[in-house]
Design a protein around this motif. Sequence first.
Motif, short mmCIF file in Angstrom:
data_model
loop_
_atom_site.label_atom_id
_atom_site.label_comp_id
_atom_site.label_asym_id
_atom_site.label_seq_id
_atom_site.Cartn_x
_atom_site.Cartn_y
_atom_site.Cartn_z
N LYS A 1 0.83 -1.21 0.00
CA LYS A 1 0.00 0.00 0.00
C LYS A 1 0.86 1.26 0.00
N ALA A 2 1.99 1.24 0.71
CA ALA A 2 2.88 2.41 0.73
C ALA A 2 3.48 2.66 -0.66
N VAL A 3 3.86 1.58 -1.35
CA VAL A 3 4.41 1.73 -2.71
C VAL A 3 3.31 2.23 -3.66
N GLU A 4 2.11 1.68 -3.53
CA GLU A 4 1.00 2.10 -4.40
C GLU A 4 0.68 3.58 -4.20
N LYS A 5 0.65 4.02 -2.97
CA LYS A 5 0.36 5.43 -2.69
C LYS A 5 1.41 6.34 -3.33
N CYS A 6 2.66 5.95 -3.24
CA CYS A 6 3.74 6.75 -3.84
C CYS A 6 3.60 6.81 -5.36
N LEU A 7 3.27 5.67 -6.00
CA LEU A 7 3.13 5.64 -7.44
C LEU A 7 1.97 6.53 -7.90
N LEU A 8 0.89 6.54 -7.14
CA LEU A 8 -0.25 7.40 -7.49
C LEU A 8 0.11 8.87 -7.36
N GLU A 9 0.88 9.22 -6.33
CA GLU A 9 1.29 10.61 -6.14
C GLU A 9 2.17 11.10 -7.27
N TRP A 10 3.02 10.22 -7.80
CA TRP A 10 3.93 10.60 -8.87
C TRP A 10 3.30 10.42 -10.26
N GLY A 11 2.16 9.78 -10.30
CA GLY A 11 1.54 9.54 -11.60
C GLY A 11 2.23 8.46 -12.40
N ILE A 12 2.85 7.51 -11.73
CA ILE A 12 3.57 6.42 -12.40
C ILE A 12 2.64 5.22 -12.54
N ASP A 13 2.45 4.75 -13.77
CA ASP A 13 1.63 3.56 -13.98
C ASP A 13 2.33 2.53 -14.87
N LYS A 14 3.40 2.92 -15.54
CA LYS A 14 4.13 2.00 -16.43
C LYS A 14 5.31 1.40 -15.66
N VAL A 15 5.03 0.37 -14.86
CA VAL A 15 6.05 -0.29 -14.04
C VAL A 15 6.46 -1.59 -14.72
N PHE A 16 7.75 -1.76 -14.94
CA PHE A 16 8.27 -2.94 -15.62
C PHE A 16 8.60 -4.05 -14.63
N THR A 17 9.48 -3.76 -13.66
CA THR A 17 9.84 -4.74 -12.63
C THR A 17 9.97 -4.04 -11.28
N ILE A 18 9.88 -4.85 -10.23
CA ILE A 18 10.10 -4.38 -8.86
C ILE A 18 11.13 -5.31 -8.23
N THR A 19 12.30 -4.77 -7.89
CA THR A 19 13.38 -5.57 -7.31
C THR A 19 13.35 -5.44 -5.80
N VAL A 20 13.25 -6.57 -5.11
CA VAL A 20 13.19 -6.60 -3.64
C VAL A 20 14.07 -7.74 -3.16
N ASP A 21 14.32 -7.76 -1.85
CA ASP A 21 15.08 -8.87 -1.30
C ASP A 21 14.16 -10.08 -1.11
N ASN A 22 14.67 -11.12 -0.46
CA ASN A 22 13.95 -12.40 -0.44
C ASN A 22 13.11 -12.61 0.81
N ALA A 23 12.74 -11.56 1.51
CA ALA A 23 11.84 -11.69 2.65
C ALA A 23 10.46 -12.12 2.17
N SER A 24 9.81 -12.97 2.95
CA SER A 24 8.50 -13.48 2.54
C SER A 24 7.46 -12.36 2.44
N SER A 25 7.61 -11.32 3.25
CA SER A 25 6.66 -10.21 3.20
C SER A 25 6.70 -9.50 1.84
N ASN A 26 7.87 -9.51 1.19
CA ASN A 26 7.98 -8.87 -0.11
C ASN A 26 7.22 -9.63 -1.19
N ASP A 27 7.09 -10.96 -1.03
CA ASP A 27 6.28 -11.73 -1.98
C ASP A 27 4.83 -11.29 -1.91
#
Length: 510
Positions: A243-269
């Motif tokens: 939700k925090a990432v989504e809120k930031c993308l909406l504020e910046w007007g970003i909708d064309k996201v190709f990939t999201i790189t994160v570490d291997n924590a289960s919460s990131n899945d």
Amino acid sequence: MSQQGGGASTPYVSDQSSNPRDSSEMIATSRKRKNMKARSDVWEHYTKFVNEEGEQKARCRYCEKEFHSDPRRNGTSALKTHIASCKKFPPNINTKQTQLNYQPIKGQEGDGSGTLTTWKFDQEAIRNALARMVIVDELPFKFVENEGFRDLMSTACPRFRIPSRSKITRDCFKFFLDERLKLKKIFKQSSQMICLTTDTWSSLQRINYMVLTAHYIDNDWKLHKKIINFCQISSHKGEAIGKAVEKCLLEWGIDKVFTITVDNASSNDVAVGYLRRRINNWGSSVLQGKYLHMRCIAHIINLVVCDGLKEVGISVDRVRAAVKYVRGSPARLKLFKECVEVERIQSKSSLCLDVSTRWNSTYLMLNAAEKFEKAFERFDDQDPFFGSELDSGDVDGIRKPDHEDWENVRRMATLLQNFYELTIRVSGSLYVTSNTLFHEISEVECLLKQWSESDAYKLGMMVRRMKEKYDKYWGDIEKMNKLIYIAVVLDPRNKMDFVKFALIDIYIWG
């Protein structure tokens, strides 16, 4: 009384006894100092006069504006302020004529190369440059009020009015808002897809933070990295991160996201799964976000190495204890340096302690310490407490390192050097790395296969344990993001032939 004064002073004493008030005025008049020349340079721009009411005034020689100038009641601050802003003061007149200025080429200041540019004094432009300097160099806002900086500006550009710390604070915030609008415009007008990286952590105050970085290529084919959000989050749960990432993308007007790189924590899945559904609803995802999730290769390497270090941890602990003892006091460190000189060890490295949670710092410690093995042996002979204090440690197995420990450390340093250099290569943010990831993964596979056949028993156990962790993330071709292969195919240096060869070598012959 007139006879006691004697001589020519008799009339003066007589007047003093008859009228004390008149005599005191005469004494004050006789002792009055001569008028001194004004010492302030500001008087070069003013004319002194006395008006009809008997008040001392000063008139500007350029705009004829009058000011009070009584030396007992008025200072020169108002006069200096006026002359700095007087529109008719010649240096303040904004003419259209520019001056030639020689600017050295950036990065080549020492070779004398440069270009001629035109220059004109601009108060606002200098303030903007000052605000950028405070931001880029991470200077405190009170820097603009430091005496040294003010002396520099008064010499380099006397016409520049230095702002206060509160004004420079507002300038920095305005600079941020302007740059944000420019970046929003770029995101809106650009047709390029954007890759995101994010990470979360907790401070010592138990406050959760998240950072979000955007990577994109502009119309001139230049790679950019912009931190678009740094904020608090409620928790490290996947839904909260998503939700925090989504809120930031909406504020910046970003909708064309190709990939999201994160570490291997289960919460990131969970977070990536949440964002995949949202981005699919925006209608701008690639293949319905099937390859949206990109695992951080640097984090996987960190897990692989840390798992292997557990097998030979006792040798690392002994070397760490020896380094800690030497660095425990200035006297010990001085004695150790003398041992290094006697042994004629030509190394510019210095002993450093590691952070137990960062394997790269452990590598740097081992790589530096193994070069001083002979110095540690001589130090043991000259310091009678070195061996006894380490042998009596609270941890079982901790003692001064012997020859076998140094051999293990030397082999480990050689092995870890490959992973250290690999981590630096894949962690670059100012150049493209997607086309080299598969090559780096293949190199790790070959490296582990080579070192697993080592004659050293402990080192072989270490490498086999690292191989198990490697197979967990990269052992199954179906679990890997297929975009890694596509990036290699699009690289004209590799194309499809290299991908076929590497896949056969890793997953069939391996």
